[in-house]
Design an enzyme around this catalytic site. Sequence first.
Site, mmCIF file in Angstrom:
data_model
loop_
_atom_site.group_PDB
_atom_site.id
_atom_site.type_symbol
_atom_site.label_atom_id
_atom_site.label_comp_id
_atom_site.label_asym_id
_atom_site.label_seq_id
_atom_site.Cartn_x
_atom_site.Cartn_y
_atom_site.Cartn_z
ATOM 1 N N GLY A 8 -10.614 45.930 51.826
ATOM 2 C CA GLY A 8 -9.702 46.243 50.725
ATOM 3 C C GLY A 8 -10.268 47.242 49.742
ATOM 4 O O GLY A 8 -9.679 48.304 49.488
ATOM 5 N N ARG A 53 2.460 49.199 55.946
ATOM 6 C CA ARG A 53 2.565 48.263 57.070
ATOM 7 C C ARG A 53 3.905 48.394 57.795
ATOM 8 O O ARG A 53 3.971 48.195 59.003
ATOM 9 C CB ARG A 53 2.363 46.829 56.575
ATOM 10 C CG ARG A 53 0.894 46.571 56.289
ATOM 11 C CD ARG A 53 0.649 45.205 55.728
ATOM 12 N NE ARG A 53 -0.776 44.909 55.787
ATOM 13 C CZ ARG A 53 -1.342 43.890 55.178
ATOM 14 N NH1 ARG A 53 -0.625 43.050 54.468
ATOM 15 N NH2 ARG A 53 -2.637 43.690 55.283
ATOM 16 N N GLY A 61 -9.419 40.586 56.319
ATOM 17 C CA GLY A 61 -10.126 39.508 57.010
ATOM 18 C C GLY A 61 -10.389 39.808 58.480
ATOM 19 O O GLY A 61 -11.483 39.552 58.992
ATOM 20 N N LYS A 81 -21.408 41.016 47.184
ATOM 21 C CA LYS A 81 -22.333 39.908 47.452
ATOM 22 C C LYS A 81 -22.806 39.825 48.893
ATOM 23 O O LYS A 81 -22.013 40.017 49.822
ATOM 24 C CB LYS A 81 -21.662 38.586 47.101
ATOM 25 C CG LYS A 81 -21.512 38.396 45.610
ATOM 26 C CD LYS A 81 -20.919 37.043 45.327
ATOM 27 C CE LYS A 81 -20.953 36.734 43.845
ATOM 28 N NZ LYS A 81 -20.329 35.439 43.566
#
Length: 398
Positions: free
Chosen positions: A356, A38, A379, A199
């Site tokens: 991720g 980053r 996200g 999921k």
Amino acid sequence: MVQFKTIEDLGALDGKRVLIRADLNVPMQDGEVSDDTRIRSVAPTILHLMDKGAQVIVMSHFGRPKGKVVPEMSLEQLAQPLANVIKKPVVFVNDCAGDVVTDTLDAMEGDAVLLLENVRFHKGEESNDPEFAQALADNADFYVNEAFSCSHRAHASTEGIAHLLPSAAGLSLEKELTALENALGNPDRPLCAVVGGAKVSSKLDVLTNLVEKVDHLIIGGGMANTFLAAQGVDVGASLCEHDLADTARSILTKAAEQDCTIHLPTDLVVAKEFKAGAECRTISLDDVASDEMILDVGPATVAGLSDMLADCKTLIWNGPMGAFEITPFDMATVTLAKAAGALTEKGTLISVAGGGDTVAALNHAGVADQFSHISTAGGAFLEWMEGKDLPGVKVLEK
Ligand code: ADP
Ligand code: MG
């Protein structure tokens, strides 16, 4: 095609103060930065702005201090790592707004960069308080967003401030937005998406958005089990959200209406234990024993998918095809990733991936460099796949 403001649109920057929102929330181990990706991603923008004669100020959050000063979450510990990457002096100031920042800026000489204290030490950051945004804006002439990974949150440093100063996307944000736009906004077709992972419940909005937009949707990982079970397959002891059977069936119906071809596994790899060296079997859909878990997609399925991918022009990938952390359950993920990487290198496929575990899986497959674009944002990448507007990006639209 969405147009957003870039650094070029800001005009002359000589002698101007430019405040960059970076994401310096890097992983640390024993006081050292353990992955400086980053920091490296914001460096070109810092240097580019300095080249244009700007005085550069960098702000970021670090951890979750929740509006209080938490010394362990000070950005001071990032000053030296940042200096190491940009090879310029970095001055740190122990607040992100107010006179102390103004005074430090006025006193600075030469080509040093100012690093501000953690913006989340102030409550106004996460509540997007206009007064706090104004206090941030008071110390700069221009605002540049370089934090795609934070842009799904309307915070003062990602959204509020962009209303108050002439604003633009930084170089890495520009690259990211262009790659994403080419993948989902305005893609070359056929467009294929892979959605895998654990999921269905965590990726429902992703699935519903994608069936409207893609030509082929590959469903893998644990979430394929929920779809198989919804179609009457006995999934034994597999990870499966049986309560989402109706939801899964309605996604399949919607896909058929939208001319989106859904690809579910046609053969499976099962085992009784999820551990390295566990005994496993490759079987057809009707052969899962009650004490077995589906841990990967089978080789016949993967071969078919690789052929299908060869006819596609664009690929978006989130979520591994199987429990890739443990061999041999990484087979489907690795094989499909290699196929996608090779097609991209050949020049017939544009490939974009994020998430991720997905990034970890593609690194594990050794193809991360071959993909057209890999997003390290978790996200924000998912919300983009869900078709949502990202507030920190929306505000930069022309
Ligand atoms: P990402 O972080 O890329 O969004 P997820 O967190 O949704 O991906 O999913 C990754 C997880 O899904 C991994 O931990 C992987 O082991 C798990 N997974 C994939 N396939 C299966 C499966 N068949 N059974 C159980 N877990 C699975
Ligand atoms: Mg994950």
